[in-house]
Design a protein around this motif. Sequence first.
Motif, short mmCIF file in Angstrom:
data_model
loop_
_atom_site.label_atom_id
_atom_site.label_comp_id
_atom_site.label_asym_id
_atom_site.label_seq_id
_atom_site.Cartn_x
_atom_site.Cartn_y
_atom_site.Cartn_z
N SER A 2 0.76 -0.89 0.33
CA SER A 2 0.31 0.05 0.14
C SER A 2 1.05 1.71 0.11
CB SER A 2 -1.04 -0.20 1.31
OG SER A 2 -0.48 -0.09 2.28
N CYS A 3 0.26 1.95 -0.55
CA CYS A 3 0.94 3.53 -0.03
C CYS A 3 -0.21 5.05 -0.12
CB CYS A 3 2.11 4.21 -1.80
SG CYS A 3 2.36 5.43 -2.21
N ASN A 4 0.08 6.09 1.03
CA ASN A 4 -0.35 6.66 1.46
C ASN A 4 -1.96 6.25 1.15
OD1 ASN A 4 1.90 9.06 0.79
ND2 ASN A 4 0.80 8.24 -1.05
N ASN A 5 -1.67 5.09 2.40
CA ASN A 5 -3.42 4.65 2.04
C ASN A 5 -3.73 3.93 1.29
OD1 ASN A 5 -3.03 5.32 4.92
ND2 ASN A 5 -3.51 6.84 4.94
N GLN A 7 -4.73 0.90 -0.71
CA GLN A 7 -4.37 -0.39 -1.34
C GLN A 7 -4.42 -1.26 -2.42
OE1 GLN A 7 -4.01 -0.95 2.44
NE2 GLN A 7 -4.63 -2.97 1.82
N THR A 155 -6.16 8.46 -2.98
CA THR A 155 -7.93 8.67 -2.66
C THR A 155 -8.66 8.86 -4.17
OG1 THR A 155 -6.78 10.68 -1.35
CG2 THR A 155 -9.18 9.98 -1.71
#
Length: 478
Positions: A2-5, A7, A155
């Motif tokens: 994961s990266c920056n939340n 998945q 996001t």
Amino acid sequence: MSCNNLQYTPLSEIPEIYARVTKTFKAGTTRPLSYRRHQLLQLARMMQENIVTIEDALLADLGKQRQESTVTELTPIIQGSINAAESLEEWAKPEKPKVEAWRSSWDTTIYHVPKGVVLLISPWNYPIILTFLGLIGAIAAGCPTVIKPSECTPTVAAVMADLVPKYLDPAAYAVVNGAVEETKMLLDLQWGHIFFTGSTRIGRIVATAAAKYVTPVTLELGGKSPVIVSPDYDLELAAKRILYGKVQNVGQLCVSPDYVLVPRSVYKPFVEALKKTYASFFPTDPLDKESKWGKIVNEPNYRRVKGLIEETKGDVILGGKWDDTRLRVALTVVSEVKLNDPLMEEELFGPILPIVEVEDVDEAVQIVADRPYPLVIYTFSNSNEVKEKITNRTNSGTFVFNDTQMQLAVHEIPFGGHGESGYGGYMGKDSYNIFTHRRGYINVPTEMEPFYAYRYLPYSEESYKVMTQGARVKIPEA
């Protein structure tokens, strides 16, 4: 991973996703126009019913204002999906080309068939429109698609992964999230078409991977899109329209005006016009805490943009400030920029606008002609002579007269690059055409056999004379 939340899709799932959408294609599921129409309208609903969610995601990742998000990202997808759904029957209709009389009974036809399963790799700067405009064409053409969003807008990528299977057929359309490893695994697979939007550097990697299977590719890249200002044009209006184009997404746009070429005779008045427009656009400091000015997408890009301002030998006349905490850089206008300045080396992709003084429009045209083909050339002039010079002496993906960015609103013309700015144009029907193979067909009647006697072995002097008549036709005078 994961990266920056965000998945990431497990690597083990990627072959499974590929197998699923490939099976769907081979089963013919996506072929019926009724299926394609339904998926297109579902895509429009996905955008319309989740406007606030998508606006929130774009605000979180890019600091993009809600009006800009909906106007430039969501609205074109909603309208483009509806237009494609309503145009499907016309677009998919078999073509009946006019043929020579002796072949008139052959039922010559061109069928439009889907190329196969599509891999769509999209960028971070306009993550919604630059993903789903391509998807509109793939759906319309009957191509299942695997979408790989940018991990730099986590996001938005997470929203895509959530919404796509809720609205579109999960057997045909899937989102794979990840970074280098996931993308490399996707590129190692065989696709019917690869559609990539991003940098020229990565575009070369994608094209190399596609060559392994001789896969057709669309590359939407970028480059330094110039602006030429002619002395005959309203300088204040030119300044307003140029700055409008530059402020969109804080200059992080492939068709953003990259630099402006201004003849010496109007250079100073044009600079004053820019100052006036700048003051009207930013009545308060764009870096104020209350300002809605967007941000640079991430730390590496922020450092790059900040470094360019620090390195330029030009005169920073507007902006030139930054906020390390929030990754914000004020719109920065730099005058007295020379052609060998650091700002003139590569695409800026940020809120910096260099102004280059030239002798006249002819010198400006020559400068543009001597550089790699950009994605777009902008020119401000009321002169047909100037328009003809740009048309005849330069080349680019598109050519826009007297405005910036508005080519993106015209789905009747292709949008795309040329040369180093990419290849393959899309928008409207052109999006459909990208993912469609024009499959030729003929049906030669059995009754033609008596006319074919001379084509068979053994050849003779008589057969030679008859069969080579086409090479001896009279050639018209020039």
